[in-house]
Scaffold this motif. Structure first.
Motif, PDB file in Angstrom:
ATOM      1  N   GLY A  51     -62.165 -17.090 -67.291  1.00 26.79           N
ATOM      2  CA  GLY A  51     -61.277 -16.188 -66.955  1.00 26.79           C
ATOM      3  C   GLY A  51     -59.851 -16.556 -67.701  1.00 26.79           C
ATOM      4  O   GLY A  51     -59.797 -17.135 -68.665  1.00 26.79           O
ATOM      5  N   GLY A 154     -70.105 -19.179 -70.118  1.00 28.86           N
ATOM      6  CA  GLY A 154     -70.942 -19.591 -68.951  1.00 28.86           C
ATOM      7  C   GLY A 154     -71.960 -18.661 -69.007  1.00 28.86           C
ATOM      8  O   GLY A 154     -73.083 -19.068 -68.533  1.00 28.86           O
ATOM      9  N   THR A 210     -65.594 -15.259 -76.149  1.00 31.24           N
ATOM     10  CA  THR A 210     -67.046 -15.660 -76.023  1.00 31.24           C
ATOM     11  C   THR A 210     -67.702 -14.174 -75.830  1.00 31.24           C
ATOM     12  O   THR A 210     -68.834 -14.115 -75.720  1.00 31.24           O
ATOM     13  CB  THR A 210     -67.424 -16.407 -74.532  1.00 31.24           C
TER      14      THR A 210
HETATM   15  C1  IPE Z   1     -65.413 -18.656 -71.478  1.00 28.83           C
HETATM   16  O1  IPE Z   1     -66.406 -18.992 -70.547  1.00 28.83           O
HETATM   17  C2  IPE Z   1     -64.955 -20.508 -71.677  1.00 28.83           C
HETATM   18  C3  IPE Z   1     -63.717 -20.715 -72.331  1.00 28.83           C
HETATM   19  C4  IPE Z   1     -63.079 -19.842 -72.750  1.00 28.83           C
HETATM   20  C5  IPE Z   1     -63.292 -21.902 -72.301  1.00 28.83           C
HETATM   21  P1  IPE Z   1     -66.965 -17.338 -70.237  1.00 28.83           P
HETATM   22  O2  IPE Z   1     -67.149 -16.554 -71.434  1.00 28.83           O
HETATM   23  O3  IPE Z   1     -68.054 -17.580 -69.222  1.00 28.83           O
HETATM   24  O4  IPE Z   1     -65.914 -16.794 -69.073  1.00 28.83           O
HETATM   25  P2  IPE Z   1     -65.804 -15.266 -68.565  1.00 28.83           P
HETATM   26  O5  IPE Z   1     -66.838 -15.024 -67.810  1.00 28.83           O
HETATM   27  O6  IPE Z   1     -65.802 -14.158 -69.956  1.00 28.83           O
HETATM   28  O7  IPE Z   1     -64.217 -15.482 -68.295  1.00 28.83           O
END
Ligand code: IPE
Length: 257
Positions: A51, A154, A210
């Motif tokens: 997040g 994640g 991501t």
């Molecule tokens: C992102 O993880 C990891 C980093 C930006 C370091 P996620 O992709 O799982 O996070 P959310 O669920 O989109 O926030």
């Protein structure tokens, strides 16, 4: 372990992505935690998103590109420390509620190559499950064999663990009811989404490090292929999360091949 349940709690559920401040949405997390407690001692792995503790930093420092020069290290270590803080807070809150949990730093146990998971030390997960303690890991920055470091979502972690440990269910708790079909200005939840149909959907791009819903679903089909029941539900309704983890029908989108 066909009894294992894997839950990915989206960063947009436990932090407020519209604000960009590093603040945890404690009541939302507490509500999910209270419901998850009812599942104990069934084996469960929780993966949460980064997040606002991860995405703004990942973007600012272009962490997806990996190591470029010594100054890019600043972004790497800042992000690592920030998501570690979030993970500790999540674990603290869940423990307070009475769900015994332990934080496992993904950046330490996972190793990637060009952003793809290459290896993982599963021992901490297995040892923890063995004694009825729920492992809680999260999207992180990892050491990467090619890029030196990168961002690992994640979602990728949850899919990887669900496949590797032959989970029964994998549930993505997001801030929407599931995947929508838009027709004549009306939207409808797609109850069962076939891979072929998913490829034809135009998803809204939220510009995260991501990749949002499209990437989540594309990756998740790898778990479906391995026999895991995968669904996307609204994490703001904790009872849906629990029902989906148990493999029961619930409002949301189930991925099918
Ligand atoms: C992102 O993880 C990891 C980093 C930006 C370091 P996620 O992709 O799982 O996070 P959310 O669920 O989109 O926030």
């Amino acid at each position: 372990m066909r009894t294992l349940m894997v839950l990915k709690i989206g960063g947009s559920v436990i932090t407020d992505k519209s604000k960009k401040t590093r603040e945890i949405r404690e009541e939302k997390l507490r509500a999910i935690g209270e419901s998850l407690k009812t599942l104990w001692p069934k084996p469960l792995i929780i993966v949460h998103g980064a997040g606002t503790y991860g995405h703004p930093l990942a973007k600012e420092y272009n962490l997806n590109m990996g190591y470029r020069d010594p100054s890019s290290l600043e972004g790497f270590v800042k992000t690592s420390s920030s998501v570690r803080q979030l993970n500790s807070k999540v674990v603290e809150i869940l423990n307070e509620i009475g769900l015994p949990c332990i934080g496992i730093p993904a950046g330490i146990v996972f190793r990637t190559r060009r952003g793809i998971i290459e290896s993982v030390d599963l021992d901490p997960f297995l040892a923890s499950l063995d004694i009825g303690v729920t492992p809680v890991t999260c999207g992180d920055v990892t050491f990467d064999r090619t890029l030196k470091f990168t961002v690992l979502s994640g979602d990728s972690i949850a899919v990887y663990l669900a496949r590797k440990l032959s989970a029964k269910t994998l549930v993505f708790a997001t801030d929407v009811d599931g995947v929508y079909n838009y027709r004549d200005n009306e939207r409808q939840i797609i109850k069962e989404l076939k891979r072929g149909a998913h490829l034809r959907i135009h998803y809204r791009d939220i510009g995260d490090a991501t990749g949002g819903m499209a990437n989540k679903i594309e990756e998740a089909y790898n778990a479906v292929e391995a026999g895991v029941e995968v669904s996307i539900v609204n994490g703001l309704y904790p009872e849906r999360v629990v029902e989906a983890l148990l493999g029961r029908p619930v409002l949301g989108t189930r991925l099918i091949i």
